[in-house]
Design a protein around this motif. Sequence first.
Motif, mmCIF file in Angstrom:
data_model
loop_
_atom_site.group_PDB
_atom_site.id
_atom_site.type_symbol
_atom_site.label_atom_id
_atom_site.label_comp_id
_atom_site.label_asym_id
_atom_site.label_seq_id
_atom_site.Cartn_x
_atom_site.Cartn_y
_atom_site.Cartn_z
ATOM 1 N N ASP A 226 9.108 -59.161 65.082
ATOM 2 C CA ASP A 226 8.141 -60.188 64.920
ATOM 3 C C ASP A 226 7.400 -60.826 66.067
ATOM 4 O O ASP A 226 6.214 -61.199 65.899
ATOM 5 N N TYR A 229 4.568 -58.212 66.843
ATOM 6 C CA TYR A 229 3.742 -58.304 65.842
ATOM 7 C C TYR A 229 2.770 -59.483 65.848
ATOM 8 O O TYR A 229 1.566 -59.658 66.123
ATOM 9 N N GLU A 287 12.550 -60.190 55.822
ATOM 10 C CA GLU A 287 11.685 -59.803 54.646
ATOM 11 C C GLU A 287 10.523 -59.092 55.328
ATOM 12 O O GLU A 287 9.899 -58.153 54.760
ATOM 13 N N LYS A 288 9.841 -59.743 56.328
ATOM 14 C CA LYS A 288 8.463 -59.481 56.997
ATOM 15 C C LYS A 288 8.544 -58.110 57.795
ATOM 16 O O LYS A 288 7.568 -57.348 57.875
ATOM 17 N N GLU A 289 9.799 -58.061 58.388
ATOM 18 C CA GLU A 289 9.898 -56.639 59.316
ATOM 19 C C GLU A 289 9.167 -55.649 58.822
ATOM 20 O O GLU A 289 8.615 -54.857 59.394
ATOM 21 N N ALA A 290 9.769 -55.289 57.602
ATOM 22 C CA ALA A 290 9.220 -53.764 57.091
ATOM 23 C C ALA A 290 7.572 -53.610 57.100
ATOM 24 O O ALA A 290 6.904 -52.831 57.429
ATOM 25 N N SER A 291 7.101 -54.786 56.600
ATOM 26 C CA SER A 291 5.448 -54.928 56.512
ATOM 27 C C SER A 291 4.969 -54.834 57.786
ATOM 28 O O SER A 291 3.866 -54.363 58.198
ATOM 29 N N GLN A 292 5.618 -55.647 58.808
ATOM 30 C CA GLN A 292 4.982 -55.671 59.991
ATOM 31 C C GLN A 292 5.091 -54.457 60.700
ATOM 32 O O GLN A 292 4.095 -53.946 61.718
ATOM 33 N N GLU A 294 4.784 -51.499 59.316
ATOM 34 C CA GLU A 294 3.615 -50.863 58.633
ATOM 35 C C GLU A 294 2.301 -51.010 59.335
ATOM 36 O O GLU A 294 1.737 -50.314 59.733
ATOM 37 N N GLU A 295 2.130 -52.365 59.610
ATOM 38 C CA GLU A 295 1.009 -52.692 60.239
ATOM 39 C C GLU A 295 0.632 -52.334 61.563
ATOM 40 O O GLU A 295 -0.511 -52.303 62.029
ATOM 41 N N GLU A 297 2.150 -49.510 62.687
ATOM 42 C CA GLU A 297 2.023 -48.043 62.749
ATOM 43 C C GLU A 297 0.521 -48.125 62.621
ATOM 44 O O GLU A 297 -0.263 -47.118 62.998
#
Length: 340
Positions: A226, A229, A287-292, A294-295, A297
């Motif tokens: 977090d 990111y 919840e946000k960690e997976a999408s963070q 991806e971003e 990467e």
Amino acid sequence: MLKKKFGFAAIGMSAALVLGACSSDTGSEANADEAKEYDLKMSVTVSDSSTWYEAAEKLRDDLAEESDGRINIELYANEQLSGGDSGKAVEGLAKGSIDLTFNSTIIYSILDDRFGVASAPFLFAGTDEVDPVFAGEGGDMLKDILAEKGVHALGYGQNGFRQLTNSVREVKTPEDLKGMKIRIPGITMYTDLYRELGTDPQTMTFSEVFTALQQGTIDGQENPIDVIYSSKLAEVQDYITMWNYSYDPLVLGMNKKLYDSMSDADKELFDRLGKEAAEYQVEIAREKEASQIEELEAAGMQFYYPTEEELALFEEAVQPVYAKYEDIWGADLLKAFKGE
């Protein structure tokens, strides 16, 4: 005889009026105390795009709504109240110059080394091991230590598992870290840990990290996803090692003298809404960690996930930290955090 009876009756009535007046004044004072207005200041370590700040906004809004605007909190991101220095923020909280903060227990270690136990290296394998500890004896013991230092804990948030970033090479084993200048928080446990790993640990306030990475003053840093990111570290870092080496809890803390001075109703309000805000922060952070990821990467960061054998090498390398700090943390506190 009638005069005497009337006299006693008059005295009784007068006494009743006096007692009634006293009772009414006391009630008015209590009601006035419960209706006291508060304009408070809250410091948040990181930016207003972080989950920390989102949770602080929730606490602010919920308190304002349930108190009909009587309790107001002004939020300050990036440790504006302490000149960007997280250590000064927790000191200010303990002394009462700051009313509330969202800070890591790592920062609290400047007040007492025992706080470092929560981030002992490779203590937890995952969040399924973390949650029972903070909801149980370990969390209670930390709250007692916080109270000793002048802080009332409203709840525990999550900075998360700390990961390693750098712009030199992919880090798979301790050998890959040799000689790197890695920024760490300014506590001695992390200094000792990173020296055991063969790095040249550098301490600085987090507000200085981006520029130091950009200029090459340091090679890397370690923080949860977090923070990596929200602080846009992908712009100045190429590699990230997902080793979950140290868990980083947050304390939603309130100055204890301020809390103790409040009415029971307001204490209950802060305790209930503070706990909800902290739980909300944990929920959205996970919840946000997976999408963070991806971003990050997509932004070009190269992720590496060490094997069990590689993690074992890191764990072996940092065992001297446990030998040194078990007595400092206290055997009972360490057992509580090990879930023993």
